[in-house]
Design a protein around this motif. Sequence first.
Motif, short mmCIF file in Angstrom:
data_model
loop_
_atom_site.label_atom_id
_atom_site.label_comp_id
_atom_site.label_asym_id
_atom_site.label_seq_id
_atom_site.Cartn_x
_atom_site.Cartn_y
_atom_site.Cartn_z
N UNK A 165 1.55 67.70 91.03
CA UNK A 165 2.01 66.50 91.03
C UNK A 165 0.80 65.26 91.23
N UNK A 166 1.38 63.56 90.68
CA UNK A 166 0.83 62.72 90.68
C UNK A 166 1.41 62.68 92.21
N UNK A 167 0.27 61.11 92.46
CA UNK A 167 1.14 59.68 93.68
C UNK A 167 1.59 58.85 92.96
N UNK A 168 2.48 58.45 93.09
CA UNK A 168 3.15 57.04 91.71
C UNK A 168 3.57 56.63 93.45
N UNK A 169 3.17 54.68 93.12
CA UNK A 169 3.77 53.74 93.71
C UNK A 169 5.13 53.48 93.46
N UNK A 170 6.05 54.03 92.47
CA UNK A 170 7.40 53.66 92.78
C UNK A 170 8.18 55.74 93.25
N UNK A 171 9.40 55.40 94.20
CA UNK A 171 9.96 56.56 94.76
C UNK A 171 10.82 57.15 93.76
N UNK A 172 10.72 58.41 93.79
CA UNK A 172 11.81 58.45 92.58
C UNK A 172 12.56 59.77 93.70
N UNK A 173 14.13 59.60 93.44
CA UNK A 173 15.06 60.41 94.07
C UNK A 173 15.00 61.23 93.91
N UNK A 174 14.86 62.50 95.04
CA UNK A 174 15.31 64.02 94.74
C UNK A 174 16.51 64.93 94.64
N UNK A 175 17.34 63.73 94.61
CA UNK A 175 18.71 64.01 94.14
C UNK A 175 19.41 63.90 92.86
N UNK A 176 19.26 62.97 92.25
CA UNK A 176 19.57 62.87 90.93
C UNK A 176 18.19 62.28 89.98
N UNK A 177 17.59 62.04 90.47
CA UNK A 177 16.65 61.70 89.77
C UNK A 177 16.07 60.55 88.89
N UNK A 208 12.03 51.71 110.17
CA UNK A 208 12.44 53.01 110.58
C UNK A 208 14.14 53.30 110.04
N UNK A 209 14.47 52.32 109.11
CA UNK A 209 15.49 52.70 108.79
C UNK A 209 15.48 53.07 107.50
N UNK A 210 17.00 53.82 107.43
CA UNK A 210 17.49 54.44 105.88
C UNK A 210 17.09 53.64 105.05
N UNK A 211 16.86 54.77 103.97
CA UNK A 211 16.13 54.23 102.86
C UNK A 211 17.32 54.75 101.36
N UNK A 212 17.81 54.08 100.63
CA UNK A 212 19.32 54.51 100.01
C UNK A 212 18.48 54.12 98.39
N UNK A 213 19.83 55.11 98.05
CA UNK A 213 19.17 55.49 96.23
C UNK A 213 19.87 54.28 96.00
N UNK A 272 22.98 56.48 95.40
CA UNK A 272 23.60 56.58 97.02
C UNK A 272 23.16 57.76 98.15
N UNK A 273 22.15 58.19 98.11
CA UNK A 273 21.36 59.73 98.40
C UNK A 273 20.65 59.01 99.76
N UNK A 274 21.13 59.16 100.98
CA UNK A 274 19.90 58.21 101.95
C UNK A 274 18.65 59.21 102.45
N UNK A 275 17.72 59.06 101.87
CA UNK A 275 16.03 59.52 102.46
C UNK A 275 15.83 60.12 101.60
N UNK A 276 16.04 60.70 100.29
CA UNK A 276 16.32 61.96 99.13
C UNK A 276 14.47 61.23 98.51
N UNK A 277 13.39 60.41 98.97
CA UNK A 277 12.75 59.87 98.16
C UNK A 277 11.21 61.20 98.55
N UNK A 278 10.61 61.28 96.70
CA UNK A 278 9.45 61.82 96.99
C UNK A 278 9.02 60.24 96.59
N UNK A 279 6.86 60.95 96.14
CA UNK A 279 6.64 59.54 95.52
C UNK A 279 5.68 60.77 94.79
N UNK A 280 5.94 61.70 95.15
CA UNK A 280 4.98 62.95 94.06
C UNK A 280 5.86 63.36 93.17
N UNK A 281 5.43 63.07 91.88
CA UNK A 281 5.62 63.72 91.04
C UNK A 281 5.37 63.94 89.35
#
Length: 91
Positions: free
Chosen positions: A15-27, A73-78, A82-91
């Motif tokens: 996996x490579x690192x990206x600047x834009x996050x990807x939701x691990x719940x819905x993609x 420190x706040x939740x990040x929402x897709x 609407x998933x909370x804190x389900x993100x990755x920058x490695x994809x």
Amino acid sequence: MSTNQQPEYQPQTGPTTHDVPKCTCCGHVGPWKVRSLFTPMEIILAIVFLCLGVVPGIIYIFVHISSYGNKNNRAKICTNCKAKNMFTFLY
């Protein structure tokens, strides 16, 4: 007759690192939405604590702002599912 064939060189593709996050719940690939400082339930709790006494209400508000005042420190929402804190920058 035995032949010693060496396997072809294949670079490791990981996996490579990206600047834009990807939701691990819905993609969904895109920016997230940061949760607001006070949700409606937290406003109701602050009012209840203020009705019980000024000091408990002020303590609750102070602790809440000191905990969630920083946006990191706040939740990040897709924005898609609407998933909370389900993100990755490695994809």
